[in-house]
Design a protein around this motif. Structure first.
Motif, mmCIF file in Angstrom:
data_model
loop_
_atom_site.group_PDB
_atom_site.id
_atom_site.type_symbol
_atom_site.label_atom_id
_atom_site.label_comp_id
_atom_site.label_asym_id
_atom_site.label_seq_id
_atom_site.Cartn_x
_atom_site.Cartn_y
_atom_site.Cartn_z
ATOM 1 N N UNK A 176 56.726 27.532 24.380
ATOM 2 C CA UNK A 176 57.118 28.845 24.892
ATOM 3 C C UNK A 176 55.915 29.774 24.974
ATOM 4 N N UNK A 177 56.086 30.893 25.645
ATOM 5 C CA UNK A 177 54.997 31.868 25.774
ATOM 6 C C UNK A 177 55.013 32.891 24.645
ATOM 7 N N UNK A 178 56.216 33.297 24.205
ATOM 8 C CA UNK A 178 56.335 34.356 23.204
ATOM 9 C C UNK A 178 56.974 33.835 21.929
ATOM 10 N N UNK A 179 56.361 34.177 20.804
ATOM 11 C CA UNK A 179 56.916 33.882 19.484
ATOM 12 C C UNK A 179 57.173 35.193 18.765
ATOM 13 N N UNK A 180 58.250 35.243 17.990
ATOM 14 C CA UNK A 180 58.570 36.415 17.182
ATOM 15 C C UNK A 180 58.519 36.014 15.720
ATOM 16 N N UNK A 194 47.496 31.856 12.882
ATOM 17 C CA UNK A 194 47.372 30.426 13.146
ATOM 18 C C UNK A 194 47.889 30.089 14.541
ATOM 19 N N UNK A 195 48.959 30.737 14.966
ATOM 20 C CA UNK A 195 49.520 30.479 16.297
ATOM 21 C C UNK A 195 48.558 30.880 17.414
ATOM 22 N N UNK A 196 47.739 31.905 17.164
ATOM 23 C CA UNK A 196 46.876 32.438 18.221
ATOM 24 C C UNK A 196 45.410 32.049 18.067
ATOM 25 N N UNK A 197 45.034 31.422 16.967
ATOM 26 C CA UNK A 197 43.620 31.084 16.747
ATOM 27 C C UNK A 197 43.147 30.016 17.723
ATOM 28 N N UNK A 198 41.895 30.115 18.191
ATOM 29 C CA UNK A 198 41.337 29.091 19.082
ATOM 30 C C UNK A 198 41.322 27.723 18.403
ATOM 31 N N UNK A 199 41.538 26.700 19.183
ATOM 32 C CA UNK A 199 41.565 25.342 18.651
ATOM 33 C C UNK A 199 40.222 24.962 18.031
ATOM 34 N N UNK A 218 49.618 24.042 22.375
ATOM 35 C CA UNK A 218 50.539 25.171 22.357
ATOM 36 C C UNK A 218 50.393 26.056 23.593
ATOM 37 N N UNK A 219 51.535 26.572 24.059
ATOM 38 C CA UNK A 219 51.548 27.516 25.171
ATOM 39 C C UNK A 219 51.872 28.927 24.699
ATOM 40 N N UNK A 220 51.917 29.121 23.389
ATOM 41 C CA UNK A 220 52.201 30.450 22.840
ATOM 42 C C UNK A 220 51.017 31.372 23.136
ATOM 43 N N UNK A 221 51.294 32.476 23.799
ATOM 44 C CA UNK A 221 50.250 33.428 24.175
ATOM 45 C C UNK A 221 50.527 34.831 23.660
ATOM 46 N N UNK A 222 51.692 35.017 23.072
ATOM 47 C CA UNK A 222 52.070 36.360 22.617
ATOM 48 C C UNK A 222 52.900 36.219 21.344
ATOM 49 N N UNK A 348 60.823 32.013 22.519
ATOM 50 C CA UNK A 348 61.215 30.613 22.406
ATOM 51 C C UNK A 348 60.947 30.044 21.028
ATOM 52 N N UNK A 349 60.382 30.897 20.148
ATOM 53 C CA UNK A 349 60.070 30.490 18.779
ATOM 54 C C UNK A 349 60.306 31.685 17.878
ATOM 55 N N UNK A 350 61.093 31.505 16.833
ATOM 56 C CA UNK A 350 61.395 32.574 15.881
ATOM 57 C C UNK A 350 61.084 32.081 14.477
ATOM 58 N N UNK A 351 60.221 32.802 13.783
ATOM 59 C CA UNK A 351 59.827 32.423 12.425
ATOM 60 C C UNK A 351 60.173 33.565 11.484
ATOM 61 N N UNK A 352 61.018 33.267 10.520
ATOM 62 C CA UNK A 352 61.490 34.281 9.583
ATOM 63 C C UNK A 352 60.607 34.311 8.346
ATOM 64 N N UNK A 353 59.939 35.435 8.130
ATOM 65 C CA UNK A 353 59.064 35.606 6.972
ATOM 66 C C UNK A 353 59.569 36.781 6.145
ATOM 67 N N UNK A 354 60.826 36.672 5.711
ATOM 68 C CA UNK A 354 61.472 37.774 4.991
ATOM 69 C C UNK A 354 61.601 37.485 3.505
ATOM 70 N N UNK A 355 60.919 36.469 3.028
ATOM 71 C CA UNK A 355 60.893 36.209 1.595
ATOM 72 C C UNK A 355 61.576 34.916 1.196
ATOM 73 N N UNK A 356 61.499 34.630 -0.094
ATOM 74 C CA UNK A 356 62.012 33.393 -0.655
ATOM 75 C C UNK A 356 62.946 33.695 -1.808
ATOM 76 N N UNK A 357 63.619 32.687 -2.289
ATOM 77 C CA UNK A 357 64.481 32.867 -3.451
ATOM 78 C C UNK A 357 64.366 31.652 -4.358
ATOM 79 N N UNK A 358 64.478 31.917 -5.651
ATOM 80 C CA UNK A 358 64.442 30.827 -6.619
ATOM 81 C C UNK A 358 65.778 30.103 -6.626
ATOM 82 N N UNK A 359 65.741 28.834 -7.029
ATOM 83 C CA UNK A 359 66.945 28.007 -7.071
ATOM 84 C C UNK A 359 67.195 27.539 -8.498
ATOM 85 N N UNK A 360 68.448 27.253 -8.783
ATOM 86 C CA UNK A 360 68.801 26.690 -10.086
ATOM 87 C C UNK A 360 68.386 25.230 -10.125
ATOM 88 N N UNK A 361 67.551 24.851 -11.093
ATOM 89 C CA UNK A 361 67.091 23.466 -11.160
ATOM 90 C C UNK A 361 67.874 22.629 -12.158
#
Length: 418
Positions: A176-180, A194-199, A218-222, A348-361
């Protein structure tokens, strides 16, 4: 770091009072033989686990530490969470390696506590058990469509380009061209960079070959980095913003209207926030010579996702519907409230960076599912109803709690895993 020191002081005090356990009842070969020396088990071989081991080994010359890690290799987020173009942050591995090589420290990889061995078994083998396994779950956006193809958590995406074994088969579609990217912390900017850095630049880092090949095609440009609050509440550091600004063949795409009144507020800001805000304001002024660059990135403020929009087949993400927010209050305590207005942003790409949570082990470990934390008082597990009052073993936590960003400093190393 403050939390870890408190936990360490609590643990050291408990060890002074503890006595050597009786002969081990477990036949598992994972356990060291019982000896007169105090023995501590650390669950989690990440930064907080190794910092804890390091301090304990220095504090007592007769103490023995065993570290258990579910992955085959140690160092956790230092190895799998730090961006591949930040090698200086990974230098702490040298210190951790010295700790791992200590004659009174043993590392046991590929061991899942709660599955391969229970906390109850660990209690019988050690004077103290330290829970330092971090936050392995992802926070949910809580909106429809978040399970569509093309939607990833930042934790999974970072694990993919850093070689986390469980993320080897992720295969994100970068056609895709645009990632959020949702969230405006350091991890969100790592992902955008990382998505926008030159190869040619990425191939000089320790990024995985699989990710390098995918990013090369990758075709991501924005990339739009979206947050629910305003410029004065952005969670990233000035270093990360500078790195975005200095990306080759890339320009910043900001909306001047989102910065109204920000310049007037500068005089009342703490110095770190003031410097960061001044840099953000500076990015609004784009030189004419930059207009023809190939790639763009930009912050978008006062937006919260309310729906992930699917394609005609209902299988893949094509955009995100955002609620337009207004702020109630000011400064770090400002709250985002919906205005009733919405905006759709195509991607065309959505990456959620809203945090993590601990799990019961382990079911025997007290756990608050509402906050995803192990209840504790100054580091010592506070709910002892399931543990009894066995003086031969105490349960300690390095403050297992959610953390919205990955490590960038020694203090962050401690907080993320704890």
């Amino acid at each position: 770091m403050r939390h870890m020191k408190r936990s360490f002081l609590a643990l050291h005090s408990l060890l002074q009072e503890s006595r050597c356990p009786c002969a081990l009842t477990s036949a598992r070969r994972l356990f060291s033989a019982c000896a007169s020396s105090p023995k501590v088990c650390i669950v989690g071989g990440g930064p907080a686990g190794f910092y804890t081991a390091q301090h304990l080994l220095k504090a007592r010359s007769d103490l023995v530490v065993d570290i258990y890690e579910r992955l085959p290799v140690p160092f956790g987020l230092v190895r799998f969470g730090v961006a591949p173009d930040h090698p200086e942050v990974k230098n702490v591995i040298n210190t951790f390696t010295q700790t791992a090589r200590h004659e009174r420290c043993s590392f046991y990889g590929n061991v899942s506590v709660g599955t391969d061995v229970s906390v109850e078994e660990l209690k019988k083998a050690y004077h103290a058990v330290v829970l330092s396994y971090g936050a392995e779950g992802n926070r949910s956006m809580g909106v429809s469509g978040e399970k569509l193809a093309g939607v990833f958590s930042a934790r999974d995406f970072v694990g993919w380009y850093n070689g986390l074994p469980s993320k080897k088969e992720l295969h994100p579609d970068l056609s895709c061209e645009t990632a959020v990217v949702l969230g405006q912390g350091n991890v969100a900017l790592d992902v955008a960079r990382i998505l926008l850095s030159p190869w040619d630049f990425l191939k000089k880092t320790d990024i995985t070959q699989q990710a390098l090949e995918s990013l090369g095609a990758s075709r991501v440009r924005r990339v739009l980095i979206v947050g629910r609050r305003g410029p004065l509440q952005i969670a990233c550091t000035i270093k990360e913003v500078r790195e975005m600004i200095n990306l080759p063949e890339t320009k910043a795409d900001m909306l001047p209207g989102e910065f109204e009144g920000i310049a007037e507020a500068l005089k009342d800001l703490p110095r770190p926030r003031k410097r960061l805000t001044e840099l953000l304001l500076k990015t609004l002024k784009v030189d004419e010579g930059q207009q023809m660059v190939d790639k763009q990135w930009g912050f978008r403020f006062l937006r919260s996702p309310v729906e992930v929009l699917p394609d005609a087949d209902g299988k893949k993400v094509t955009g995100v519907r955002f609620s337009i927010n207004t702020l109630e209050g000011s400064g770090e305590e400002a709250r985002a409230l919906p205005t009733g207005q919405t905006q759709d942003i195509e991607c065309g790409l959505l990456i959620s960076s809203i945090g993590y949570k601990s799990l019961l082990i382990d079911p025997s470990v007290p756990f608050d599912p509402r906050t995803s934390t192990v209840p504790n008082e100054m580091g010592r597990v506070s709910d002892t109803s399931d543990f009894g009052q066995d003086a031969s073993c105490n349960i300690i936590t390095t403050r297992i709690q959610p953390k919205p960003s990955l490590i960038h400093t020694r203090e962050d190393c401690t907080a993320v895993a704890g």
